[in-house]
Design a protein around this motif. Structure first.
Motif, mmCIF file in Angstrom:
data_model
loop_
_atom_site.group_PDB
_atom_site.id
_atom_site.type_symbol
_atom_site.label_atom_id
_atom_site.label_comp_id
_atom_site.label_asym_id
_atom_site.label_seq_id
_atom_site.Cartn_x
_atom_site.Cartn_y
_atom_site.Cartn_z
ATOM 1 N N ASP A 271 -2.229 -4.299 -18.041
ATOM 2 C CA ASP A 271 -3.583 -4.536 -17.521
ATOM 3 C C ASP A 271 -4.078 -5.903 -17.982
ATOM 4 O OD1 ASP A 271 -4.534 -4.380 -20.131
ATOM 5 O OD2 ASP A 271 -5.734 -2.579 -19.806
ATOM 6 N N GLY A 272 -5.271 -6.281 -17.510
ATOM 7 C CA GLY A 272 -5.799 -7.623 -17.752
ATOM 8 C C GLY A 272 -6.756 -7.719 -18.933
ATOM 9 N N THR A 273 -6.733 -6.750 -19.817
ATOM 10 C CA THR A 273 -7.588 -6.830 -21.013
ATOM 11 C C THR A 273 -7.286 -8.127 -21.776
ATOM 12 O OG1 THR A 273 -7.592 -4.429 -21.221
ATOM 13 C CG2 THR A 273 -8.184 -5.692 -23.192
ATOM 14 N N ASN A 274 -8.332 -8.857 -22.147
ATOM 15 C CA ASN A 274 -8.124 -10.108 -22.886
ATOM 16 C C ASN A 274 -8.621 -9.984 -24.330
ATOM 17 O OD1 ASN A 274 -10.954 -10.968 -23.121
ATOM 18 N ND2 ASN A 274 -10.876 -11.269 -20.899
ATOM 19 N N ALA A 275 -8.431 -11.056 -25.087
ATOM 20 C CA ALA A 275 -8.754 -10.998 -26.524
ATOM 21 C C ALA A 275 -10.245 -10.775 -26.767
ATOM 22 C CB ALA A 275 -8.292 -12.286 -27.210
ATOM 23 N N ASP A 276 -11.107 -11.343 -25.912
ATOM 24 C CA ASP A 276 -12.554 -11.147 -26.079
ATOM 25 C C ASP A 276 -12.937 -9.675 -25.895
ATOM 26 O OD1 ASP A 276 -12.936 -13.863 -26.458
ATOM 27 O OD2 ASP A 276 -13.344 -14.249 -24.341
ATOM 28 N N ASP A 277 -12.239 -9.027 -24.969
ATOM 29 C CA ASP A 277 -12.583 -7.634 -24.660
ATOM 30 C C ASP A 277 -12.459 -6.732 -25.877
ATOM 31 O OD1 ASP A 277 -12.950 -8.305 -22.004
ATOM 32 O OD2 ASP A 277 -10.892 -7.781 -21.433
ATOM 33 N N LEU A 278 -11.558 -7.097 -26.769
ATOM 34 C CA LEU A 278 -11.294 -6.218 -27.914
ATOM 35 C C LEU A 278 -12.516 -6.074 -28.815
ATOM 36 C CD1 LEU A 278 -7.674 -7.403 -28.832
ATOM 37 C CD2 LEU A 278 -8.376 -5.535 -27.318
ATOM 38 N N ALA A 279 -13.432 -7.071 -28.732
ATOM 39 C CA ALA A 279 -14.631 -7.016 -29.571
ATOM 40 C C ALA A 279 -15.779 -6.276 -28.880
ATOM 41 C CB ALA A 279 -15.073 -8.433 -29.927
ATOM 42 N N ASP A 280 -15.615 -5.963 -27.578
ATOM 43 C CA ASP A 280 -16.681 -5.320 -26.814
ATOM 44 C C ASP A 280 -16.596 -3.797 -26.903
ATOM 45 O OD1 ASP A 280 -17.885 -7.563 -25.964
ATOM 46 O OD2 ASP A 280 -17.029 -7.552 -23.950
ATOM 47 N N TRP A 281 -17.671 -3.165 -26.431
ATOM 48 C CA TRP A 281 -17.684 -1.704 -26.303
ATOM 49 C C TRP A 281 -16.886 -1.348 -25.054
ATOM 50 C CZ3 TRP A 281 -18.433 2.887 -28.322
ATOM 51 C CH2 TRP A 281 -18.737 3.984 -27.525
ATOM 52 N N ARG A 282 -15.652 -0.941 -25.218
ATOM 53 C CA ARG A 282 -14.773 -0.671 -24.080
ATOM 54 C C ARG A 282 -13.982 0.614 -24.313
ATOM 55 N NH1 ARG A 282 -13.283 -5.116 -20.053
ATOM 56 N NH2 ARG A 282 -15.019 -6.521 -20.377
ATOM 57 N N PRO A 283 -14.638 1.758 -24.130
ATOM 58 C CA PRO A 283 -13.939 3.020 -24.357
ATOM 59 C C PRO A 283 -12.755 3.220 -23.425
ATOM 60 C CG PRO A 283 -16.116 3.385 -23.390
ATOM 61 C CD PRO A 283 -16.046 1.949 -23.742
ATOM 62 N N ARG B 204 0.291 -1.821 -21.614
ATOM 63 C CA ARG B 204 0.341 -3.028 -22.430
ATOM 64 C C ARG B 204 -0.695 -4.031 -21.912
ATOM 65 N NH1 ARG B 204 5.439 -4.064 -24.753
ATOM 66 N NH2 ARG B 204 4.392 -5.823 -25.780
ATOM 67 N N SER B 205 -1.213 -4.842 -22.818
ATOM 68 C CA SER B 205 -2.234 -5.845 -22.468
ATOM 69 C C SER B 205 -1.760 -7.217 -22.950
ATOM 70 C CB SER B 205 -3.576 -5.490 -23.111
ATOM 71 O OG SER B 205 -3.995 -4.208 -22.735
ATOM 72 N N PRO B 206 -0.880 -7.875 -22.172
ATOM 73 C CA PRO B 206 -0.295 -9.131 -22.668
ATOM 74 C C PRO B 206 -1.316 -10.232 -22.955
ATOM 75 C CG PRO B 206 0.359 -8.663 -20.377
ATOM 76 C CD PRO B 206 -0.292 -7.448 -20.895
ATOM 77 N N LEU B 207 -2.393 -10.301 -22.181
ATOM 78 C CA LEU B 207 -3.380 -11.356 -22.437
ATOM 79 C C LEU B 207 -4.017 -11.168 -23.810
ATOM 80 C CD1 LEU B 207 -5.136 -11.555 -18.939
ATOM 81 C CD2 LEU B 207 -3.487 -13.163 -19.897
ATOM 82 N N GLU C 259 -2.683 -9.379 -26.275
ATOM 83 C CA GLU C 259 -1.616 -9.493 -27.289
ATOM 84 C C GLU C 259 -1.353 -10.946 -27.665
ATOM 85 O OE1 GLU C 259 2.004 -7.392 -26.295
ATOM 86 O OE2 GLU C 259 0.887 -5.645 -25.583
ATOM 87 N N LEU C 260 -1.465 -11.836 -26.673
ATOM 88 C CA LEU C 260 -1.169 -13.244 -26.925
ATOM 89 C C LEU C 260 -2.413 -14.052 -27.287
ATOM 90 C CD1 LEU C 260 1.455 -13.767 -24.078
ATOM 91 C CD2 LEU C 260 1.893 -13.573 -26.522
ATOM 92 N N GLY C 261 -3.578 -13.390 -27.317
ATOM 93 C CA GLY C 261 -4.795 -14.050 -27.792
ATOM 94 C C GLY C 261 -5.541 -14.861 -26.751
ATOM 95 N N PHE C 262 -5.317 -14.597 -25.465
ATOM 96 C CA PHE C 262 -6.055 -15.317 -24.419
ATOM 97 C C PHE C 262 -7.529 -14.909 -24.424
ATOM 98 C CE2 PHE C 262 -1.852 -15.932 -22.638
ATOM 99 C CZ PHE C 262 -1.945 -17.122 -21.920
ATOM 100 N N THR C 263 -8.421 -15.901 -24.510
ATOM 101 C CA THR C 263 -9.851 -15.615 -24.369
ATOM 102 C C THR C 263 -10.238 -15.732 -22.891
ATOM 103 O OG1 THR C 263 -10.475 -17.925 -24.603
ATOM 104 C CG2 THR C 263 -10.326 -16.618 -26.638
ATOM 105 N N LYS C 264 -11.429 -15.255 -22.572
ATOM 106 C CA LYS C 264 -11.898 -15.337 -21.178
ATOM 107 C C LYS C 264 -11.990 -16.792 -20.730
ATOM 108 C CE LYS C 264 -13.649 -12.889 -17.695
ATOM 109 N NZ LYS C 264 -13.059 -11.622 -17.234
ATOM 110 N N ALA C 265 -12.542 -17.635 -21.599
ATOM 111 C CA ALA C 265 -12.702 -19.045 -21.237
ATOM 112 C C ALA C 265 -11.345 -19.690 -20.962
ATOM 113 C CB ALA C 265 -13.430 -19.787 -22.350
ATOM 114 N N GLU C 266 -10.385 -19.326 -21.751
ATOM 115 C CA GLU C 266 -9.045 -19.881 -21.578
ATOM 116 C C GLU C 266 -8.424 -19.402 -20.267
ATOM 117 O OE1 GLU C 266 -6.762 -18.969 -24.999
ATOM 118 O OE2 GLU C 266 -5.130 -20.337 -24.479
ATOM 119 N N ILE C 267 -8.646 -18.149 -19.937
ATOM 120 C CA ILE C 267 -8.092 -17.602 -18.684
ATOM 121 C C ILE C 267 -8.739 -18.297 -17.491
ATOM 122 C CG2 ILE C 267 -7.944 -15.517 -17.265
ATOM 123 C CD1 ILE C 267 -7.861 -13.969 -20.014
#
Lengths: 74, 278
Positions: B125-137, B148-151, B153-161
């Motif tokens: 899926d497209g979960t990114n590194a920023d999402d991990l800090a949000d409320w995302r049940p 798996r969430s490769p973005l 896992e590899l530390g991609f932020t939204k701005a970077e994407i």
């Protein structure tokens, strides 16, 4: 535990800002219903209203667009 | 700036390697910024025949978003399959608790994961590194389904994407976030097809009168609370504009219309619901 929103405090703050609105409470939302007809609040006034609402314990503040040809407040 | 761009390029090469190591993938696809970028890199790394994008379709998906997803998939060159999902039939979802997204994603991945497994594909899926800090049940459901969430896992932020998407010429680089229509209903307000349709109609009608940028119609019973981006909020100084907004939203079925004075912000109902701080 936070205290419940205080509509009276917000109403007093609005009066001080010269914003003619009645304050209705819907949970943590403050709903402003215009009692006069003037311009939609400018950015500075909007920011002050948002701050006043936050200070009064509201999570959000909105301006209702009432019936009539000129749905505005101020 | 250059160092940052180089680091970002390096991370993207890491993503290509990630896909080549993982093999064929089934991608939970929405046509949004993250999953579109992920699809583009996956196709580059694996070839289109080894990537399958899957869009979950239900009443909580806005018609416009479905059209965007189809268009983006075509442009990216990724095969797209649309799979109906039935989260509204789940009472736990329909009750709209604060972890509603968990039940939605459980339904989604419950339908998508078997498709991937029977094809021997890794589910991503497209979960990114920023999402991990949000409320995302919803993330818990993805974990349970082995997604798996490769973005992330590899530390991609939204701005970077967004930046990497722009560098690739993807149409999604500047796309505003477009969460599902259920996100417009306060927690505890039951999610129904009628309410979702009402929100969808109101937002479509506002787009129809030229509202651009970020837009949310928050559903509070007979009251619609409209959140606009800064530019559109400034245009509300024009009384004729306010009349247009009021008429558009009322035409969608709301008796009362209000403009949020702070303007658009993601997750504002989380604040009203007390899930996150104001």
């Amino acid at each position: 535990m936070s205290s419940p929103p205080d509509a009276s405090a917000l109403a007093r703050a609005l009066e001080a800002l010269g914003v003619a609105c009645e304050v209705r409470v819907e949970g943590a939302l403050a709903l402003l219903v215009p009692t006069g007809s003037a311009a939609f609040p400018d950015p500075v006034t909007r920011r002050r209203i948002v701050e006043a609402a936050r200070d009064a314990g509201f999570a959000s503040v909105s301006l209702e667009l009432p019936d009539g040809p000129d749905p505005a407040a101020g | 700036m250059r160092a940052s761009s180089e680091a970002s390029g390096e991370r993207e090469r890491g993503l290509v390697d990630w896909f080549r190591e993982a093999g064929p993938v089934l991608l939970g696809f929405s046509g949004g910024v993250d999953s579109s970028y992920l699809a583009a890199v996956a196709v580059e790394a694996l070839g289109a025949s080894r990537v399958l994008a899957v869009l979950g379709v239900s009443a909580s998906l806005a018609d416009e978003q479905r059209a965007v997803a189809r268009d983006v998939a075509t442009r990216v060159g990724v095969p797209l399959v649309e799979v109906p999902t039935f989260e509204l039939d789940d009472p736990a979802y329909a009750a709209n608790p604060t972890d509603r997204c968990y039940f939605c994603k459980r339904e989604l991945w419950g339908r998508l994961a078997p498709l991937g497994r029977e094809r021997g594909m890794v589910i991503v899926d497209g979960t990114n590194a920023d999402d991990l800090a949000d409320w995302r049940p919803g993330g818990r459901a993805a974990e349970q389904a082995g997604v798996r969430s490769p973005l992330a896992e590899l530390g991609f932020t939204k701005a970077e994407i967004r930046a990497r998407s722009a560098a690739r010429g993807l149409p999604t680089a500047e796309l505003p976030a477009a969460p599902c229509l259920a996100s417009r209903l306060p927690y505890g307000t039951a999610v129904t097809t009628d309410r979702l349709a009402m929100v969808g109609r109101a937002e479509s009608a506002l787009r129809g009168v030229g509202i651009g940028g970020d837009l949310r119609v928050r559903h509070h019973g007979e009251l619609a609370r409209v959140e606009l981006g800064p530019e559109e909020l400034a245009r509300c100084a024009d009384a004729a504009r306010l009349r247009e907004i009021r008429a558009a939203v009322r035409g969608a079925g709301y008796a009362r219309v209000a403009i949020d004075l702070r303007g658009f912000r993601s997750g504002s109902l989380n604040v009203l619901g007390g899930v996150v701080a104001a």
